[in-house]
Design an enzyme around this catalytic site. Structure first.
Site, PDB file in Angstrom:
ATOM      1  N   ARG A 104      60.512 132.278 -23.846  1.00  0.00           N
ATOM      2  CA  ARG A 104      60.159 133.418 -24.676  1.00  0.00           C
ATOM      3  C   ARG A 104      60.014 134.635 -23.786  1.00  0.00           C
ATOM      4  O   ARG A 104      59.178 134.651 -22.883  1.00  0.00           O
ATOM      5  CB  ARG A 104      58.844 133.112 -25.376  1.00  0.00           C
ATOM      6  CG  ARG A 104      58.597 133.928 -26.597  1.00  0.00           C
ATOM      7  CD  ARG A 104      57.523 133.322 -27.462  1.00  0.00           C
ATOM      8  NE  ARG A 104      56.340 132.856 -26.752  1.00  0.00           N
ATOM      9  CZ  ARG A 104      55.127 132.829 -27.278  1.00  0.00           C
ATOM     10  NH1 ARG A 104      54.948 133.245 -28.509  1.00  0.00           N
ATOM     11  NH2 ARG A 104      54.097 132.384 -26.616  1.00  0.00           N
ATOM     12  N   THR A 108      59.748 141.075 -25.465  1.00  0.00           N
ATOM     13  CA  THR A 108      60.321 141.137 -26.818  1.00  0.00           C
ATOM     14  C   THR A 108      59.875 139.956 -27.687  1.00  0.00           C
ATOM     15  O   THR A 108      60.045 140.002 -28.900  1.00  0.00           O
ATOM     16  CB  THR A 108      61.861 141.088 -26.727  1.00  0.00           C
ATOM     17  OG1 THR A 108      62.224 139.827 -26.123  1.00  0.00           O
ATOM     18  CG2 THR A 108      62.413 142.222 -25.890  1.00  0.00           C
ATOM     19  N   ASP A 200      48.319 126.837 -24.371  1.00  0.00           N
ATOM     20  CA  ASP A 200      49.725 126.749 -23.967  1.00  0.00           C
ATOM     21  C   ASP A 200      50.074 125.278 -23.735  1.00  0.00           C
ATOM     22  O   ASP A 200      49.587 124.646 -22.793  1.00  0.00           O
ATOM     23  CB  ASP A 200      49.950 127.558 -22.685  1.00  0.00           C
ATOM     24  CG  ASP A 200      51.427 127.640 -22.323  1.00  0.00           C
ATOM     25  OD1 ASP A 200      51.963 128.758 -22.278  1.00  0.00           O
ATOM     26  OD2 ASP A 200      52.061 126.572 -22.112  1.00  0.00           O
ATOM     27  N   ASP A 203      51.566 124.361 -20.255  1.00  0.00           N
ATOM     28  CA  ASP A 203      50.545 124.384 -19.197  1.00  0.00           C
ATOM     29  C   ASP A 203      49.632 123.158 -19.288  1.00  0.00           C
ATOM     30  O   ASP A 203      49.226 122.595 -18.271  1.00  0.00           O
ATOM     31  CB  ASP A 203      49.710 125.656 -19.271  1.00  0.00           C
ATOM     32  CG  ASP A 203      50.438 126.854 -18.680  1.00  0.00           C
ATOM     33  OD1 ASP A 203      51.376 126.643 -17.901  1.00  0.00           O
ATOM     34  OD2 ASP A 203      50.063 127.993 -19.008  1.00  0.00           O
TER      35      ASP A 203
END
Ligand code: URA
Length: 209
Positions: A104, A108, A200, A203
């Site tokens: 990602r 944006t 996340d 992670d």
């Protein structure tokens, strides 16, 4: 929600609560994700077509059932999708795997592809795209777009947690793609993280934070 199956099995719900807890260790997180993947796999494959096959048991001849058609494909979106792969392969060990590398863009929030490798006859198979988190939906849509460019016609999407926004984006772009998830959370925050979510996923699987 049309086209969305929420897998609310008590075992899945119990495991997700531990998964969400910020105190859960990397090792436990990885193990739980794998177990949840197996349970989600059971649900997403529930209606796979069967064909009759004649076999001999030690006692008699009988007509049994076996999966019909070509082996299915699991398509993890790198890197967090890998956290679901082994749990799914445990249930369908002969499945093929297509790796889809997307990240990602933090500016944006759009998906950028950096890797794609699928079986050469992927177009003839059912492809199950896997990613623990369906957040904005941009990555999922990009992965599905790419598979469709390769001629794939039968695609399903499996995640552990979804945001309502992500579900709408995927179903809006690809109404033919059904979604299996263990929960739909409240919303996305300003950083496009799912709330309450689990943080996340990449992670937490790999201990990179
Ligand atoms: N990806 C994650 O890993 N977590 C989120 O909450 C959203 C996207």
């Amino acid at each position: 929600m049309q086209g969305v199956t929420i897998v609310d099995h008590p075992l899945v719900q119990h495991k997700i609560t531990i998964l969400r807890d910020k105190e859960t260790s990397t090792r436990s997180f990885r193990g739980l994700l794998r177990e949840i993947a197996t349970l989600l796999c059971y649900e997403v494959t529930r209606d796979l077509p069967l064909e009759d096959v004649e076999i001999e048991t030690p006692v008699a001849t009988m007509r049994g059932k076996q999966l019909a058609g070509k082996k299915l494909v699991f398509a993890p979106i790198l890197r967090a999708g890998m956290g679901l792969l082994d749990g799914m392969l445990e249930l369908v060990p002969s499945a093929r795997v297509a790796h889809i590398g997307l990240y990602r863009d933090p500016r944006t929030l759009k998906a950028v592809e950096y890797y794609f490798k699928a079986p050469s006859d992927v177009a003839e198979r059912l492809v199950i795209v896997i990613d623990p988190m369906l957040a904005t939906g941009h990555t999922a849509v990009a992965a599905i777009d790419r598979l469709k460019e390769y001629g794939v016609r039968h695609i399903r999407f499996v995640c552990v947690l979804a945001a309502p926004e992500g579900v709408d984006v995927v179903r809006g772009h690809h109404p033919d793609v059904e979604i299996w998830t263990a929960a739909i959370d409240e919303r996305l925050n300003d950083h496009s993280y799912i709330v309450p979510g689990l943080g996340d996923a990449g992670d937490r699987i790999y201990g990179t934070k």
